[in-house]
Enzyme design. Structure first.
Site, PDB file in Angstrom:
ATOM      1  N   GLY A   1      -3.760   9.776   0.319  1.00 54.06           N
ATOM      2  CA  GLY A   1      -4.793   9.428  -0.648  1.00 54.06           C
ATOM      3  C   GLY A   1      -4.462   8.272  -1.568  1.00 54.06           C
TER       4      GLY A   1
ATOM      5  N   GLN B   1       1.481   9.068  -7.897  1.00 57.09           N
ATOM      6  CA  GLN B   1       1.020   7.990  -8.783  1.00 57.09           C
ATOM      7  C   GLN B   1      -0.003   8.550  -9.762  1.00 57.09           C
ATOM      8  OE1 GLN B   1       0.280   4.180  -6.200  1.00 57.09           O
ATOM      9  NE2 GLN B   1       0.142   5.948  -4.861  1.00 57.09           N
TER      10      GLN B   1
ATOM     11  N   ASP C   1      -2.709  12.938 -13.590  1.00 54.42           N
ATOM     12  CA  ASP C   1      -3.217  14.288 -13.881  1.00 54.42           C
ATOM     13  C   ASP C   1      -2.119  15.305 -13.584  1.00 54.42           C
ATOM     14  OD1 ASP C   1      -3.338  15.302 -11.113  1.00 54.42           O
ATOM     15  OD2 ASP C   1      -4.987  13.901 -10.823  1.00 54.42           O
TER      16      ASP C   1
ATOM     17  N   HIS D   1       3.946   7.133 -12.410  1.00 51.43           N
ATOM     18  CA  HIS D   1       3.079   6.373 -13.327  1.00 51.43           C
ATOM     19  C   HIS D   1       2.817   7.124 -14.632  1.00 51.43           C
ATOM     20  CE1 HIS D   1       1.334   3.698  -9.855  1.00 51.43           C
ATOM     21  NE2 HIS D   1       2.553   3.346 -10.224  1.00 51.43           N
TER      22      HIS D   1
HETATM   23  P1  OAD Z   1      -7.032   3.981  -5.354  1.00 51.09           P
HETATM   24  O1  OAD Z   1      -8.294   4.260  -6.065  1.00 51.09           O
HETATM   25  O2  OAD Z   1      -6.574   2.564  -5.275  1.00 51.09           O
HETATM   26  O3  OAD Z   1      -7.128   4.503  -3.848  1.00 51.09           O
HETATM   27  C1  OAD Z   1      -7.542   5.796  -3.553  1.00 51.09           C
HETATM   28  C2  OAD Z   1      -7.445   6.001  -2.040  1.00 51.09           C
HETATM   29  O4  OAD Z   1      -7.809   7.332  -1.779  1.00 51.09           O
HETATM   30  C3  OAD Z   1      -8.370   5.089  -1.221  1.00 51.09           C
HETATM   31  O5  OAD Z   1      -7.641   4.542  -0.119  1.00 51.09           O
HETATM   32  C4  OAD Z   1      -9.463   6.045  -0.731  1.00 51.09           C
HETATM   33  O6  OAD Z   1      -9.931   5.709   0.542  1.00 51.09           O
HETATM   34  C5  OAD Z   1      -8.703   7.353  -0.684  1.00 51.09           C
HETATM   35  N1  OAD Z   1      -9.553   8.543  -0.847  1.00 51.09           N
HETATM   36  C6  OAD Z   1     -10.668   8.700  -1.601  1.00 51.09           C
HETATM   37  N2  OAD Z   1     -11.132   9.945  -1.509  1.00 51.09           N
HETATM   38  C7  OAD Z   1     -10.294  10.608  -0.680  1.00 51.09           C
HETATM   39  C8  OAD Z   1     -10.231  11.944  -0.175  1.00 51.09           C
HETATM   40  N3  OAD Z   1     -11.147  12.851  -0.521  1.00 51.09           N
HETATM   41  N4  OAD Z   1      -9.220  12.266   0.648  1.00 51.09           N
HETATM   42  C9  OAD Z   1      -8.300  11.355   1.013  1.00 51.09           C
HETATM   43  N5  OAD Z   1      -8.301  10.085   0.569  1.00 51.09           N
HETATM   44  C10 OAD Z   1      -9.274   9.721  -0.255  1.00 51.09           C
HETATM   45  O7  OAD Z   1      -5.916   4.924  -6.003  1.00 51.09           O
HETATM   46  P2  OAD Z   1      -4.341   4.817  -5.917  1.00 51.09           P
HETATM   47  O8  OAD Z   1      -3.911   4.279  -4.596  1.00 51.09           O
HETATM   48  O9  OAD Z   1      -3.780   6.109  -6.363  1.00 51.09           O
HETATM   49  O10 OAD Z   1      -1.984   2.886 -11.485  1.00 51.09           O
HETATM   50  O11 OAD Z   1      -4.055   3.731  -7.027  1.00 51.09           O
HETATM   51  C11 OAD Z   1      -2.735   3.357  -7.281  1.00 51.09           C
HETATM   52  C12 OAD Z   1      -2.579   3.009  -8.727  1.00 51.09           C
HETATM   53  O12 OAD Z   1      -3.531   2.020  -9.101  1.00 51.09           O
HETATM   54  C13 OAD Z   1      -2.855   4.144  -9.694  1.00 51.09           C
HETATM   55  O13 OAD Z   1      -1.752   4.998  -9.878  1.00 51.09           O
HETATM   56  C14 OAD Z   1      -3.191   3.431 -10.950  1.00 51.09           C
HETATM   57  C15 OAD Z   1      -4.095   2.364 -10.387  1.00 51.09           C
HETATM   58  O14 OAD Z   1      -4.230   1.215 -11.112  1.00 51.09           O
HETATM   59  C16 OAD Z   1      -1.853   2.673 -12.790  1.00 51.09           C
HETATM   60  O15 OAD Z   1      -2.750   2.891 -13.580  1.00 51.09           O
HETATM   61  C17 OAD Z   1      -0.511   2.167 -13.176  1.00 51.09           C
END
Ligand code: OAD
Length: 236
Positions: free
Chosen positions: A178, A94, A97, A112
């Site tokens: 993640g 998703q 980068d 995405h």
């Molecule tokens: P989120 O910011 O919603 O979630 C990030 C997840 O990574 C959380 O569950 C954190 O607990 C976890 N996390 C943080 N640091 C971490 C680490 N060092 N190791 C492991 N896990 C860690 O991001 P996404 O789930 O990627 O879409 O968000 C999904 C989509 O929402 C994105 O692609 C973007 C956003 O809106 C669009 O822009 C279309």
């Protein structure tokens, strides 16, 4: 993880948590991007129609920022896994980068979109892009000043869904790394996988919204959990 010897075809879903240790902001939670900006101001087609400068500036800053960041241990471990895993593999990210690729991974699908592409609304062609879009530069293909970030906004369809569902159908293992499980359709892959009888594993800092759907959840930083899982899978 039990029965890993039966596994040949794998789909890995990655989210912002994989890039967090590279210094790229996640979206949700304390200090996340969506705490600093309203989604409806910067990440929808309506926002772009209403205030293109605001949207272009937001993505110009993000595009510039990712170019100063480096892949971390999780990206490098997945790149190694891609090189060495003999079965089918699809890393569905998703993330917009390019850190999976810079670490050396090849079997990567950006559902995405990508910060380092610009997409022309006039001729529909995508061009590699590293600079800003705010000054409305001409499209390298058709010359129209109609470039937008090649990033999927809320309300738009993610890319290459047929390929993703095809890979999920033949997968023996689905691994989510993640991602908070807040955004569909990606958040639904774990349930799709389960309905198909596929094993499911989550590697995340904390339990995601869909955590209950996983056969196994390992909690901790991706930079530690992913290299350990890759070692385990490759048996070295
Ligand atoms: P989120 O910011 O919603 O979630 C990030 C997840 O990574 C959380 O569950 C954190 O607990 C976890 N996390 C943080 N640091 C971490 C680490 N060092 N190791 C492991 N896990 C860690 O991001 P996404 O789930 O990627 O879409 O968000 C999904 C989509 O929402 C994105 O692609 C973007 C956003 O809106 C669009 O822009 C279309």
């Amino acid at each position: 993880m039990a029965a890993m010897t039966q596994i040949r075809n794998i789909v890995i879903l990655t989210g912002a948590g994989v890039s967090a240790e590279s210094g790229i902001d996640t979206f949700r939670g304390g200090g996340g991007l969506w705490e600093q900006h309203r989604v409806e101001d910067v990440a929808t087609p309506e926002a772009f129609a209403r205030d293109p400068e605001l949207v272009l500036r937001f993505y110009d800053m993000r595009r510039e920022a990712i170019q100063t960041k480096q892949p971390n241990a999780a990206h490098f471990a997945l790149a190694r896994f891609d090189r060495e895993w003999a079965g089918e593999l699809l890393i569905v990210t998703q993330n917009v980068d390019d850190l999976h690729e810079r670490a050396g991974a090849r079997r990567v699908l950006h559902m995405h979109g990508e910060h380092l592409n610009a997409w022309c609304s006039n001729c529909d062609i995508r061009s590699p892009w590293r600079g800003p879009l705010i000054e409305r530069p001409p499209c390298p293909a058709c010359g129209a000043r109609a470039l937008r970030p090649d990033v999927v906004w809320f309300g738009e369809m993610p890319y290459r869904m047929d390929e993703i569902y095809g890979a999920l159908r033949s997968a023996d293992l689905f691994v989510s790394i993640g991602t908070s499980g807040a955004v569909y359709p990606a958040a639904g892959f774990v349930r799709d996988a389960r309905e198909l009888g596929t094993r499911t594993l989550e590697l995340n800092l904390e339990r995601s919204q869909g955590s209950a759907w996983f056969d196994e959840s390992r909690l901790g930083p991706a930079g530690e959990l992913v290299p350990a899982w890759v070692e385990e899978m490759l048996g070295s």
